[in-house]
Design an enzyme around this catalytic site. Sequence first.
Site, mmCIF file in Angstrom:
data_model
loop_
_atom_site.group_PDB
_atom_site.id
_atom_site.type_symbol
_atom_site.label_atom_id
_atom_site.label_comp_id
_atom_site.label_asym_id
_atom_site.label_seq_id
_atom_site.Cartn_x
_atom_site.Cartn_y
_atom_site.Cartn_z
ATOM 1 N N LYS A 1 -20.643 32.751 8.117
ATOM 2 C CA LYS A 1 -20.449 32.188 9.460
ATOM 3 C C LYS A 1 -19.029 31.673 9.563
ATOM 4 C CE LYS A 1 -22.628 31.298 13.353
ATOM 5 N NZ LYS A 1 -23.721 32.041 14.008
ATOM 6 N N ASP B 1 -20.829 34.074 18.789
ATOM 7 C CA ASP B 1 -21.766 32.947 18.790
ATOM 8 C C ASP B 1 -21.342 32.091 19.986
ATOM 9 O OD1 ASP B 1 -23.929 31.551 16.966
ATOM 10 O OD2 ASP B 1 -22.575 29.947 17.494
HETATM 11 P P1 NDP Z 1 -23.091 30.838 24.630
HETATM 12 O O1 NDP Z 1 -21.780 30.225 24.402
HETATM 13 O O2 NDP Z 1 -23.177 32.145 25.325
HETATM 14 O O3 NDP Z 1 -24.045 29.816 25.417
HETATM 15 C C1 NDP Z 1 -24.344 28.564 24.931
HETATM 16 C C2 NDP Z 1 -25.124 27.797 25.981
HETATM 17 O O4 NDP Z 1 -25.542 26.548 25.443
HETATM 18 C C3 NDP Z 1 -24.274 27.458 27.205
HETATM 19 O O5 NDP Z 1 -25.110 27.373 28.319
HETATM 20 C C4 NDP Z 1 -23.702 26.098 26.815
HETATM 21 O O6 NDP Z 1 -23.311 25.310 27.923
HETATM 22 C C5 NDP Z 1 -24.871 25.470 26.094
HETATM 23 N N1 NDP Z 1 -24.393 24.505 25.100
HETATM 24 C C6 NDP Z 1 -23.484 24.722 24.109
HETATM 25 N N2 NDP Z 1 -23.257 23.597 23.420
HETATM 26 C C7 NDP Z 1 -24.045 22.671 23.975
HETATM 27 C C8 NDP Z 1 -24.254 21.299 23.695
HETATM 28 N N3 NDP Z 1 -23.607 20.681 22.700
HETATM 29 N N4 NDP Z 1 -25.165 20.649 24.456
HETATM 30 C C9 NDP Z 1 -25.813 21.290 25.459
HETATM 31 N N5 NDP Z 1 -25.646 22.571 25.773
HETATM 32 C C10 NDP Z 1 -24.773 23.247 25.041
HETATM 33 O O7 NDP Z 1 -23.781 30.919 23.188
HETATM 34 P P2 NDP Z 1 -25.016 31.815 22.710
HETATM 35 O O8 NDP Z 1 -25.977 31.986 23.829
HETATM 36 O O9 NDP Z 1 -24.466 32.993 22.032
HETATM 37 O O10 NDP Z 1 -25.627 30.873 21.573
HETATM 38 C C11 NDP Z 1 -26.630 29.900 21.855
HETATM 39 C C12 NDP Z 1 -27.349 29.529 20.564
HETATM 40 O O11 NDP Z 1 -27.967 30.695 20.010
HETATM 41 C C13 NDP Z 1 -26.475 28.965 19.449
HETATM 42 O O12 NDP Z 1 -27.225 28.032 18.700
HETATM 43 C C14 NDP Z 1 -26.191 30.187 18.595
HETATM 44 O O13 NDP Z 1 -25.853 29.836 17.259
HETATM 45 C C15 NDP Z 1 -27.535 30.882 18.663
HETATM 46 N N6 NDP Z 1 -27.520 32.301 18.342
HETATM 47 C C16 NDP Z 1 -26.754 33.187 19.053
HETATM 48 C C17 NDP Z 1 -26.779 34.532 18.768
HETATM 49 C C18 NDP Z 1 -26.071 35.549 19.601
HETATM 50 O O14 NDP Z 1 -26.292 36.741 19.369
HETATM 51 N N7 NDP Z 1 -25.277 35.153 20.570
HETATM 52 C C19 NDP Z 1 -27.553 35.033 17.606
HETATM 53 C C20 NDP Z 1 -28.386 34.043 16.972
HETATM 54 C C21 NDP Z 1 -28.326 32.731 17.313
HETATM 55 P P3 NDP Z 1 -21.754 25.263 28.357
HETATM 56 O O15 NDP Z 1 -21.510 26.558 29.038
HETATM 57 O O16 NDP Z 1 -21.669 24.077 29.235
HETATM 58 O O17 NDP Z 1 -20.963 25.109 27.092
#
Ligand code: NDP
Length: 460
Positions: A140, A180
């Site tokens: 990671k 991510d």
């Molecule tokens: P994105 O950046 O596309 O989206 C993240 C979302 O979560 C946004 O809506 C963001 O809001 C919100 N968010 C981020 N940080 C916080 C916080 N501290 N408190 C509240 N809301 C928050 O990321 P992903 O969708 O890719 O990832 C989301 C999760 O899924 C993570 O935990 C990631 O590790 C996990 N994941 C992702 C994978 C992938 O293929 N993308 C694979 C496996 C796991 P804002 O826009 O305001 O920042």
Amino acid sequence: MAILQEIQQESMQIAKDYVNEVYEAVKKRNPNESEFHQAVKEIFDSLVPVFAKHPEYMKYSVLERISEPERVIMFRVPWVDDQGKVQVNRGYRVQFNSNIGPYKGGLRFHPSVNASIIKFLGFEQIFKNSLTGQPIGGGKGGSDFDPKGKSDMEVMRFTQSFMTELCKHIGPDVDVPAGDIGVGAREIGYLFGQYKRIRGAYEAGVLTGKGLGYGGSLTRTEATGYGTVYFVEEMLKDKGLSFNGSTVVVSGSGNVSIYAIEKAHQLGAKVVACSDSNGYIYDPNGINLDTVKQLKEVERKRIQEYVLAHPEATYVEGCEGIWSINCDIALPCATQNEINEDAAKLLVANGVKAIGEGANMPSTLEAIDVFLGNNVLFGPAKATNAGGVAVSALEMAQNSSRMPWSFEEVDAKLHDIMKNIYTNSITAAEEYGQPGNLVVGANIAGFIKVADAMMAQGIV
Ligand code: NDP
């Protein structure tokens, strides 16, 4: 019989002592890394019955070795902003385990990124990647850079500087990063462009999540969200339940959330809420996903603006309150530790039947205890959200063979992989005396394959 039981109890005690001892050593060696400790504790605790049954893993210090990254790289990322001012961020890549394949895991760009966060994610990735059945190790990376509010040119300059250092440590057979939080199609494009420029070769398999025109795989964008829903569908099916007609709450509105909402809708559920880091929206008629996609994928705006197009919806500042909404199924898809004990109790009191973790470690250890203690179906992240990395491995396979597959082909493979992860996890839970406990089952099923490879490859 009594003697047999005594021997079993004794082996369990020896295993428990061993696991506790290694856990204490991990805490001591990695002080002030609470997220890493949390991830290690969750996995270690569920492995006690494995060590009781396989003392050879203790003899060869598998736990001591698997919880120490093979390599941690930390580097300076200097770049120039639009005002001509020099900015300095910190970059990380943790190459945790390469026993079953090249390191594989995403890059996170978010101001909260530090060594603890990247190590927890890298550690979990080892087991998740093993569960997919694909030949990929665990890693990671990321940076404390915040892409929010930055211009495209600033993001590009930062990303190019980041890759200028990272490229020394990655490669299609070495380490294959992906996206991510904060790293989507735009960032992957810039990262790939800079890697290609420095290497002077077209190594498509060095990154996954690429655009479709230059080596990306169909279904990769959808894979984590779709996979999460496929996994929860299996949990529900086992209990005679389904998404059809259910009310669902999904936190976040990023990549994972959007495609979890899309698949849940396709399966006949009504998703009534989603969020971003500022607050959440509740739409009693069901979220209009086209609006969310336009706001988040195209305009990069705040979720608050949803209510301008849908006045029947409400917006609430602060994202924690989303768990007070009545629902049958909750899919936390935003970030780590977003469901604490109180939020878990509230969900249970409001009748939630199933939780599917789309994000990594979104539930605290206390919240997980609440769910398991109240017989709520619980899909842990490393099983539930493994669809993303699984399709990344399929992207690598397509890059190696130079043959792209159709959307339907990749989606069918993803669906099969998620079903297999469910079956393997539920079977391991049963075999090790905790029927129905997918936290234990996923950890054990993921661990054994890597542990056996570590044993076979000697003390390295
Ligand atoms: P994105 O950046 O596309 O989206 C993240 C979302 O979560 C946004 O809506 C963001 O809001 C919100 N968010 C981020 N940080 C916080 C916080 N501290 N408190 C509240 N809301 C928050 O990321 P992903 O969708 O890719 O990832 C989301 C999760 O899924 C993570 O935990 C990631 O590790 C996990 N994941 C992702 C994978 C992938 O293929 N993308 C694979 C496996 C796991 P804002 O826009 O305001 O920042």
